[in-house]
Design a protein around this motif. Structure first.
Motif, mmCIF file in Angstrom:
data_model
loop_
_atom_site.group_PDB
_atom_site.id
_atom_site.type_symbol
_atom_site.label_atom_id
_atom_site.label_comp_id
_atom_site.label_asym_id
_atom_site.label_seq_id
_atom_site.Cartn_x
_atom_site.Cartn_y
_atom_site.Cartn_z
ATOM 1 N N LYS A 1 5.695 -21.240 -11.989
ATOM 2 C CA LYS A 1 5.557 -19.858 -12.457
ATOM 3 C C LYS A 1 4.078 -19.510 -12.682
ATOM 4 C CE LYS A 1 7.760 -16.871 -15.846
ATOM 5 N NZ LYS A 1 6.575 -16.098 -16.140
ATOM 6 N N ILE A 2 3.732 -18.285 -12.368
ATOM 7 C CA ILE A 2 2.352 -17.851 -12.558
ATOM 8 C C ILE A 2 2.273 -16.884 -13.724
ATOM 9 C CG2 ILE A 2 0.521 -16.429 -11.528
ATOM 10 C CD1 ILE A 2 1.300 -17.618 -8.873
ATOM 11 N N GLU A 3 1.303 -17.112 -14.596
ATOM 12 C CA GLU A 3 1.110 -16.170 -15.694
ATOM 13 C C GLU A 3 -0.177 -15.404 -15.442
ATOM 14 O OE1 GLU A 3 1.980 -16.969 -19.546
ATOM 15 O OE2 GLU A 3 3.411 -18.586 -19.131
ATOM 16 N N ALA A 4 -0.055 -14.084 -15.396
ATOM 17 C CA ALA A 4 -1.237 -13.258 -15.174
ATOM 18 C C ALA A 4 -0.999 -11.880 -15.764
ATOM 19 C CB ALA A 4 -1.522 -13.147 -13.686
ATOM 20 N N ARG A 5 -2.078 -11.227 -16.137
ATOM 21 C CA ARG A 5 -1.991 -9.922 -16.824
ATOM 22 C C ARG A 5 -1.387 -8.852 -15.914
ATOM 23 N NH1 ARG A 5 -7.612 -8.205 -18.151
ATOM 24 N NH2 ARG A 5 -7.804 -10.061 -19.412
ATOM 25 N N ASN A 6 -1.949 -8.693 -14.723
ATOM 26 C CA ASN A 6 -1.422 -7.727 -13.741
ATOM 27 C C ASN A 6 -1.018 -8.498 -12.502
ATOM 28 O OD1 ASN A 6 -2.155 -5.306 -15.244
ATOM 29 N ND2 ASN A 6 -4.248 -5.969 -14.837
ATOM 30 N N LEU A 7 0.239 -8.933 -12.496
ATOM 31 C CA LEU A 7 0.677 -9.808 -11.398
ATOM 32 C C LEU A 7 1.420 -8.995 -10.337
ATOM 33 C CD1 LEU A 7 0.955 -12.718 -10.341
ATOM 34 C CD2 LEU A 7 3.052 -12.918 -11.672
ATOM 35 N N ILE A 8 0.986 -9.138 -9.086
ATOM 36 C CA ILE A 8 1.627 -8.439 -7.970
ATOM 37 C C ILE A 8 2.072 -9.497 -6.956
ATOM 38 C CG2 ILE A 8 1.253 -6.766 -6.099
ATOM 39 C CD1 ILE A 8 -1.241 -5.874 -7.964
ATOM 40 N N GLU A 9 3.328 -9.401 -6.533
ATOM 41 C CA GLU A 9 3.822 -10.361 -5.535
ATOM 42 C C GLU A 9 3.655 -9.733 -4.148
ATOM 43 O OE1 GLU A 9 5.426 -13.353 -6.228
ATOM 44 O OE2 GLU A 9 5.309 -13.153 -8.416
ATOM 45 N N PHE A 10 3.165 -10.494 -3.203
ATOM 46 C CA PHE A 10 3.059 -10.001 -1.821
ATOM 47 C C PHE A 10 3.691 -11.020 -0.888
ATOM 48 C CE2 PHE A 10 1.153 -9.665 2.340
ATOM 49 C CZ PHE A 10 1.209 -8.303 2.590
ATOM 50 N N GLU A 11 4.785 -10.609 -0.241
ATOM 51 C CA GLU A 11 5.471 -11.543 0.643
ATOM 52 C C GLU A 11 4.864 -11.482 2.045
ATOM 53 O OE1 GLU A 11 9.683 -10.999 0.702
ATOM 54 O OE2 GLU A 11 10.003 -13.111 1.181
ATOM 55 N N ASN A 12 4.308 -12.582 2.480
ATOM 56 C CA ASN A 12 3.640 -12.624 3.795
ATOM 57 C C ASN A 12 4.621 -13.142 4.856
ATOM 58 O OD1 ASN A 12 1.719 -12.645 5.832
ATOM 59 N ND2 ASN A 12 0.828 -14.591 5.196
ATOM 60 N N ASN A 13 5.713 -12.387 5.045
ATOM 61 C CA ASN A 13 6.753 -12.893 5.943
ATOM 62 C C ASN A 13 6.910 -12.074 7.220
ATOM 63 O OD1 ASN A 13 7.776 -10.632 4.794
ATOM 64 N ND2 ASN A 13 9.799 -11.466 4.362
ATOM 65 N N LYS A 14 6.026 -11.087 7.419
ATOM 66 C CA LYS A 14 6.108 -10.287 8.659
ATOM 67 C C LYS A 14 5.135 -10.873 9.673
ATOM 68 C CE LYS A 14 8.152 -6.583 6.485
ATOM 69 N NZ LYS A 14 7.431 -6.074 5.316
ATOM 70 N N ASN A 15 5.148 -10.300 10.886
ATOM 71 C CA ASN A 15 4.135 -10.787 11.833
ATOM 72 C C ASN A 15 2.762 -10.391 11.291
ATOM 73 O OD1 ASN A 15 3.088 -8.282 13.014
ATOM 74 N ND2 ASN A 15 5.161 -8.042 13.775
ATOM 75 N N LEU A 16 1.745 -11.054 11.784
ATOM 76 C CA LEU A 16 0.427 -10.940 11.153
ATOM 77 C C LEU A 16 -0.085 -9.496 11.131
ATOM 78 C CD1 LEU A 16 -1.657 -12.578 9.710
ATOM 79 C CD2 LEU A 16 -2.778 -13.017 11.889
ATOM 80 N N THR A 17 0.114 -8.765 12.234
ATOM 81 C CA THR A 17 -0.404 -7.391 12.291
ATOM 82 C C THR A 17 0.214 -6.539 11.185
ATOM 83 O OG1 THR A 17 -0.380 -7.695 14.659
ATOM 84 C CG2 THR A 17 -0.790 -5.460 13.879
ATOM 85 N N GLU A 18 1.536 -6.648 11.034
ATOM 86 C CA GLU A 18 2.213 -5.865 9.996
ATOM 87 C C GLU A 18 1.792 -6.310 8.595
ATOM 88 O OE1 GLU A 18 6.585 -4.917 10.027
ATOM 89 O OE2 GLU A 18 6.364 -5.799 12.012
ATOM 90 N N SER A 19 1.724 -7.619 8.411
ATOM 91 C CA SER A 19 1.344 -8.139 7.096
ATOM 92 C C SER A 19 -0.050 -7.671 6.704
ATOM 93 C CB SER A 19 1.378 -9.664 7.095
ATOM 94 O OG SER A 19 2.693 -10.106 7.002
ATOM 95 N N VAL A 20 -0.966 -7.709 7.662
ATOM 96 C CA VAL A 20 -2.345 -7.298 7.371
ATOM 97 C C VAL A 20 -2.370 -5.828 6.958
ATOM 98 C CG1 VAL A 20 -4.599 -6.855 8.450
ATOM 99 C CG2 VAL A 20 -3.476 -9.048 8.786
ATOM 100 N N GLU A 21 -1.585 -5.022 7.665
ATOM 101 C CA GLU A 21 -1.541 -3.598 7.348
ATOM 102 C C GLU A 21 -1.001 -3.359 5.926
ATOM 103 O OE1 GLU A 21 0.526 -0.339 9.948
ATOM 104 O OE2 GLU A 21 -0.968 -1.500 11.057
ATOM 105 N N GLU A 22 0.081 -4.062 5.602
ATOM 106 C CA GLU A 22 0.677 -3.921 4.267
ATOM 107 C C GLU A 22 -0.274 -4.405 3.176
ATOM 108 O OE1 GLU A 22 4.446 -5.736 3.349
ATOM 109 O OE2 GLU A 22 5.397 -4.631 4.969
ATOM 110 N N PHE A 23 -0.960 -5.479 3.491
ATOM 111 C CA PHE A 23 -1.895 -6.063 2.528
ATOM 112 C C PHE A 23 -3.039 -5.075 2.253
ATOM 113 C CE2 PHE A 23 -5.126 -9.453 1.420
ATOM 114 C CZ PHE A 23 -4.500 -9.829 0.241
ATOM 115 N N LEU A 24 -3.517 -4.433 3.309
ATOM 116 C CA LEU A 24 -4.594 -3.441 3.156
ATOM 117 C C LEU A 24 -4.121 -2.264 2.312
ATOM 118 C CD1 LEU A 24 -6.210 -3.288 6.698
ATOM 119 C CD2 LEU A 24 -7.410 -3.769 4.553
ATOM 120 N N LYS A 25 -2.863 -1.880 2.525
ATOM 121 C CA LYS A 25 -2.296 -0.773 1.758
ATOM 122 C C LYS A 25 -2.263 -1.121 0.261
ATOM 123 C CE LYS A 25 1.925 1.080 2.699
ATOM 124 N NZ LYS A 25 2.965 1.316 3.656
#
Ligand SMILES: Nc1ncnc2c1ncn2[C@@H]1O[C@H](COP(=O)(O)OP(=O)(O)OP(=O)(O)O)[C@@H](O)[C@H]1O
Length: 174
Positions: A142-166
């Motif tokens: 488990k991770i403890e952090a003040r502002n914790l955001i989960e990002f699932e990197n399960n799409k193809n790289l192009t889509e994941s990169v786009e979502e990550f940038l968003k």
């Protein structure tokens, strides 16, 4: 403008380096370099320091956070943090060091289901099967952090990169 820190954490092989490499030229942010007491290999852009110099700087509060891995010392310097977005890939054990010293700290935990993670580690082929099993067994604490955001990197790289940038864009606006 103010100083915002985005910490990137997540199990080994989940795609932290790959995502960061792919956004580098697409977002205005400071990709914070580390100080290391070994000569960086050609894929890294870290600062090299002799161990003696590292220790002196550490004693004089030059660093926000330091750690030791494989007989080398690593550190992130206070003066590396600039106005605007600062992106730092770091071990989850060091999140508190940043939260203690800065107001606006966001932690993005990159995730992936265990099966896909295993496949990626195998395909990357950087570690032995035993080492891969070891990494997999310690990857879901488990991770403890003040502002914790989960990002699932399960799409193809192009889509994941786009979502990550968003996501980074949203944090920038916050
Ligand atoms: N969205 C994706 N789709 C498919 N493969 C990916 C994706 N993201 C990363 N990978 C691949 O997964 C492997 C692991 O990625 P990477 O080395 O970036 O992980 P990491 O989290 O930085 O690992 P470590 O913490 O061990 O350095 C690489 O071979 C990379 O090409």
């Amino acid at each position: 403008m103010s100083k915002k820190i985005i910490l990137i954490v997540g199990p080994s092989g989940v795609g932290k380096d790959t995502l960061l490499k792919n956004i580098k030229n697409k977002i205005k942010a400071n990709f914070v370099k580390r100080y290391i007491t070994r000569v960086p290999d050609e894929n890294e852009s870290n600062y090299f320091l002799q161990e003696e110099a590292f220790k002196i700087l550490e004693k004089n509060n030059f660093f926000i956070s330091t750690w030791n891995a494989h007989n080398n010392f690593y550190g992130i310097a206070k003066n590396s943090i600039l106005e605007g977005l600062n992106i730092i890939s770091i071990s989850r054990a060091k999140i508190k060091d940043f939260e203690k010293q800065y107001q606006k700290v966001y932690t993005i935990n990159i995730t992936l289901n265990k099966n896909d993670l295993k496949q990626r580690l195998k395909k990357r082929a950087r570690e032995s099967i035993e080492e891969i099993e070891k990494r997999l067994s310690r990857s879901y604490e488990k991770i403890e952090a003040r502002n914790l955001i989960e990002f699932e990197n399960n799409k193809n790289l192009t889509e994941s990169v786009e979502e990550f940038l968003k996501l980074l864009g949203q944090i920038n606006e916050d």
